[in-house]
Design an enzyme around this catalytic site. Structure first.
Site, PDB file in Angstrom:
ATOM      1  N   CYS A  68       0.558  -1.382   0.184  1.00 30.44           N
ATOM      2  CA  CYS A  68      -0.082  -0.040   0.391  1.00 30.44           C
ATOM      3  C   CYS A  68       0.702   1.003   0.232  1.00 30.44           C
ATOM      4  O   CYS A  68       1.417   1.171   1.078  1.00 30.44           O
ATOM      5  CB  CYS A  68      -0.542  -0.248   1.247  1.00 30.44           C
ATOM      6  SG  CYS A  68      -2.023   1.429   1.693  1.00 30.44           S
ATOM      7  N   CYS A  71       0.266   4.011   2.451  1.00 34.57           N
ATOM      8  CA  CYS A  71       0.394   3.369   3.808  1.00 34.57           C
ATOM      9  C   CYS A  71       2.030   3.664   3.972  1.00 34.57           C
ATOM     10  O   CYS A  71       2.610   4.084   5.214  1.00 34.57           O
ATOM     11  CB  CYS A  71       0.806   1.791   4.327  1.00 34.57           C
ATOM     12  SG  CYS A  71      -1.480   0.889   4.205  1.00 34.57           S
TER      13      CYS A  71
END
Ligand SMILES: [Zn+2]
Length: 152
Positions: A68, A71
């Site tokens: 991600c 993230c």
């Protein structure tokens, strides 16, 4: 806040009882001697999360995954903001790929998800990466409803 606070160790995850006025004095774990208050995020797993959720200091959790992109960006923000909040909250991270049971039990549907727990209850949740000032402000607002509303 004069009562002792129960805080779990980021290294060995044993619960420690710390007088509230000692929180700012670099308390160490009675079991493993690690620093209890470090202002750094630490990894949580299904085996270690419980004492942190039950602790007397709010626990922030960053639910993330290696694939991600947002993230990755947010993890730097998370570390940056954990330092000034060291005496007001704990900062845990859950790798949702390695901890699918936790991702499922907390119903994580989008990454990153930030959730705040206090004495076993979820008190706030938000989704998506944020710039540091935004995350700082959000945390201030969330902690305003706890005894950790102001820097001690
Ligand atoms: Zn320890």
């Amino acid at each position: 806040m004069t009562d002792p606070l129960v805080i779990a160790c980021p290294e060995c995850h044993k619960s420690n009882r710390i007088p509230a006025d000692k929180i700012g004095q670099h308390p160490s774990c009675g079991a493993c001697k690690a620093r209890l208050i470090r202002g750094l995020p630490f990894e949580l797993t299904v085996d270690t999360i419980r004492p942190h959720l039950q602790a007397d200091m709010p626990l922030v959790i960053d639910f993330w995954a290696a694939w991600c992109g947002p993230c990755q960006q947010f993890s730097r923000v998370y570390e940056m903001v954990a330092a000034p909040f060291a005496e007001r909250a704990r900062f845990g991270s859950v790798n949702t790929e390695q901890q699918p049971t936790l991702a499922q039990s907390f119903q994580i549907r989008s990454l990153p998800t930030l959730a705040v727990f206090y004495r076993g209850q979820e008190i706030a949740r938000t989704q998506g990466a944020m710039p540091p000032q935004h995350f700082h402000r959000w945390l201030d607002e969330v902690l305003a409803d706890t005894p950790f509303s102001a820097p001690s």
